[in-house]
Design a protein around this motif. Structure first.
Motif, PDB file in Angstrom:
ATOM      1  N   TYR A 105     -35.066  50.023  20.170  1.00 28.63           N
ATOM      2  CA  TYR A 105     -33.822  49.441  19.661  1.00 28.63           C
ATOM      3  C   TYR A 105     -34.163  48.133  18.919  1.00 28.63           C
ATOM      4  N   LEU A 197     -33.462  49.492  32.826  1.00 22.06           N
ATOM      5  CA  LEU A 197     -32.528  48.631  32.102  1.00 22.06           C
ATOM      6  C   LEU A 197     -31.421  49.481  31.483  1.00 22.06           C
ATOM      7  N   SER A 201     -23.049  48.379  27.628  1.00 30.41           N
ATOM      8  CA  SER A 201     -22.076  48.380  26.527  1.00 30.41           C
ATOM      9  C   SER A 201     -21.902  49.798  25.995  1.00 30.41           C
ATOM     10  N   LYS A 202     -22.805  50.697  26.371  1.00 35.20           N
ATOM     11  CA  LYS A 202     -22.808  52.065  25.848  1.00 35.20           C
ATOM     12  C   LYS A 202     -22.155  53.013  26.862  1.00 35.20           C
TER      13      LYS A 202
HETATM   14  C1  LIG Z   1     -31.247  51.359  23.767  1.00 37.05           C
HETATM   15  C2  LIG Z   1     -30.612  49.997  23.745  1.00 37.05           C
HETATM   16  N1  LIG Z   1     -31.092  49.046  24.559  1.00 37.05           N
HETATM   17  C3  LIG Z   1     -30.561  47.808  24.567  1.00 37.05           C
HETATM   18  C4  LIG Z   1     -29.513  47.469  23.736  1.00 37.05           C
HETATM   19  C5  LIG Z   1     -28.958  46.070  23.764  1.00 37.05           C
HETATM   20  O1  LIG Z   1     -27.767  46.036  24.491  1.00 37.05           O
HETATM   21  P1  LIG Z   1     -26.556  45.024  24.250  1.00 37.05           P
HETATM   22  O2  LIG Z   1     -26.019  45.283  22.893  1.00 37.05           O
HETATM   23  O3  LIG Z   1     -25.619  45.348  25.364  1.00 37.05           O
HETATM   24  O4  LIG Z   1     -27.139  43.652  24.387  1.00 37.05           O
HETATM   25  C6  LIG Z   1     -28.971  48.437  22.893  1.00 37.05           C
HETATM   26  C7  LIG Z   1     -27.840  48.104  22.004  1.00 37.05           C
HETATM   27  O5  LIG Z   1     -27.517  48.821  21.077  1.00 37.05           O
HETATM   28  C8  LIG Z   1     -29.549  49.733  22.882  1.00 37.05           C
HETATM   29  O6  LIG Z   1     -29.094  50.716  22.067  1.00 37.05           O
END
Ligand SMILES: Cc1ncc(COP(=O)(O)O)c(C=O)c1O
Length: 392
Positions: A105, A197, A201-202
């Motif tokens: 990401y 982890l 938010s997803k």
């Molecule tokens: C696979 C993955 N890990 C971590 C994150 C980061 O999360 P956050 O946006 O809640 O900080 C995202 C955000 O899109 C993600 O897709």
């Protein structure tokens, strides 16, 4: 968590997580406790809640639920996925080296490269599909392997068990970002990971209405260090968002099933479309899906035989799929990585990583599949017309 509930299946634990015993109202849902501070019996009394940065009953109920669903002993909820990642990095010290998957990401990579490097951490990125790549990248000072599986946006799969065996042999911690799969589909701690982890938010939140993160572990020493990072740095999740996540989790299994069914049907459809160049989907490359993923999840990535602008037009032509960043909610979203989520990566580097101008990423929601298929068909018809005009 009630002893009987502890022994129940995932779906039941997701719904009947821990009750809050202090409450006494027999409320069926966990209450939201907004209090920032708590009365104590005597000066220095830390036997109960003291100050909400340390702990809070709503967040605690959520953390116990998360630990149970990931088969861990302890969980900690953070203000975002990236705040959770930052807490993981506090386990390391200047001079340490991390091996991470290259299809990471973008925000995680930005934190590694633009924040953590300034504090003396060093990173090597490898194609995680071959576990040997981790072994070959180990240096004397390697302390952490960092894995996403499926990855974002190419949905590459990493064999957690194999990478974990390498990590254990070299006394290296293994962290797995389980955001795309969720604990309903795969449980990395059971497969040998040390830290899980989530960008909650997803899918964990599931309704595109919170920014939140979580860490889950199965080792008391690691748990203590991460708890310290949570309260010493102060990036914990607030009570209302903790409650929203708890509510989202109650339907996680239902949503993941529908996300998966809808995404499989979309893949079936895309396979018949001549304008589609390549489809990225767990198991699509004909290789065995590792990690006992019980279903593919809701993400589908594909490339179109069209240039940058035409693909952008395609992404703007859908009416049900909302053109938006992020993923994992009940609503279907469409994303053009080259101009959105991965636009900050220089074009050459992006292309080298397989994130071409033609790539489209779908977060397939839980709407009626016919409406989703009609929407994609209509957008493809518009793309065809656009290409005809451009060619004439
Ligand atoms: C696979 C993955 N890990 C971590 C994150 C980061 O999360 P956050 O946006 O809640 O900080 C995202 C955000 O899109 C993600 O897709």
């Amino acid at each position: 968590m009630d002893e009987h509930i502890k022994k129940t299946r995932f779906e039941t634990r997701a719904i009947h997580g821990p009750k809050v015993p202090e409450d006494g109202t027999r409320s069926v849902t966990t209450p939201i406790y907004p209090s920032s501070t708590y009365g104590v019996e005597y000066p220095g009394d830390e036997s109960g809640y003291v100050y909400a940065r340390w702990s809070n009953p709503t967040r605690k109920a959520l953390e116990q639920t998360l630990a149970s669903l990931e088969n861990g002993s302890h969980a900690y909820a953070f203000s975002s996925g990236l705040a959770a990642l930052n807490a993981v990095l506090t386990l390391l010290k200047s001079g340490d080296h991390i091996v991470a998957v290259d299809d990471l990401y973008g925000g995680s990579m930005r934190q590694f490269e633009k924040v953590a490097r300034n504090f003396g951490l060093d990173f090597t990125y490898v194609d995680g599909r071959q576990p040997d790549n981790f072994e070959n990248a180990i240096k004397e000072n390697t302390r952490l392997f960092w894995v996403e599986t499926p990855t974002n946006p190419l949905l590459h799969l990493v064999d957690i068990e194999k990478v974990s065996a390498i990590a254990k042999e070299h006394n290296i911690l293994l962290g797995v970002d389980n955001t795309f799969a969720t604990p309903f589909i795969q449980q990395p701690l059971t497969l040998g990971a040390d830290i899980v982890l989530h960008s909650a938010s997803k899918y964990l939140g599931g309704h595109c209405d919170i920014i939140a993160g979580a860490l889950v572990v199965n080792d008391p020493t690691l748990a203590e260090k991460l708890y310290f990072a949570q309260y010493a740095v102060g990036a914990h999740l607030n009570p209302f968002e903790s409650w929203l996540m708890l509510r989202g989790i109650k339907t996680l299994h239902l949503r993941m099933e529908r996300h998966s069914v809808n995404s499989m049907k979309i893949v079936e459809f895309l396979e018949t479309v001549d304008l589609v160049d390549k489809i990225y989907y767990p198991g699509q490359d004909g290789n065995k899906v590792p990690n006992e993923m019980i279903m593919p999840g809701g993400m589908v990535t594909f490339s179109l035989k069209a240039d940058f602008d035409a693909v952008k037009q395609f992404c703007m032509a859908t009416k049900v799929f909302v053109l938006a960043e992020s993923l994992g909610g009940v609503e279907s979203l469409i994303n053009h990585p080259a101009s959105m989520t991965h636009a900050s990566i220089p074009k050459e580097e992006r292309e080298a990583r397989g994130i071409t101008d033609g790539l489209v990423r779908l977060s397939v929601g839980v709407e009626h599949i016919d409406d989703l298929l009609i929407d994609l068909r209509n957008a493809l018809t518009a793309l065809r017309k656009h290409l005809e005009v451009a060619a004439s």
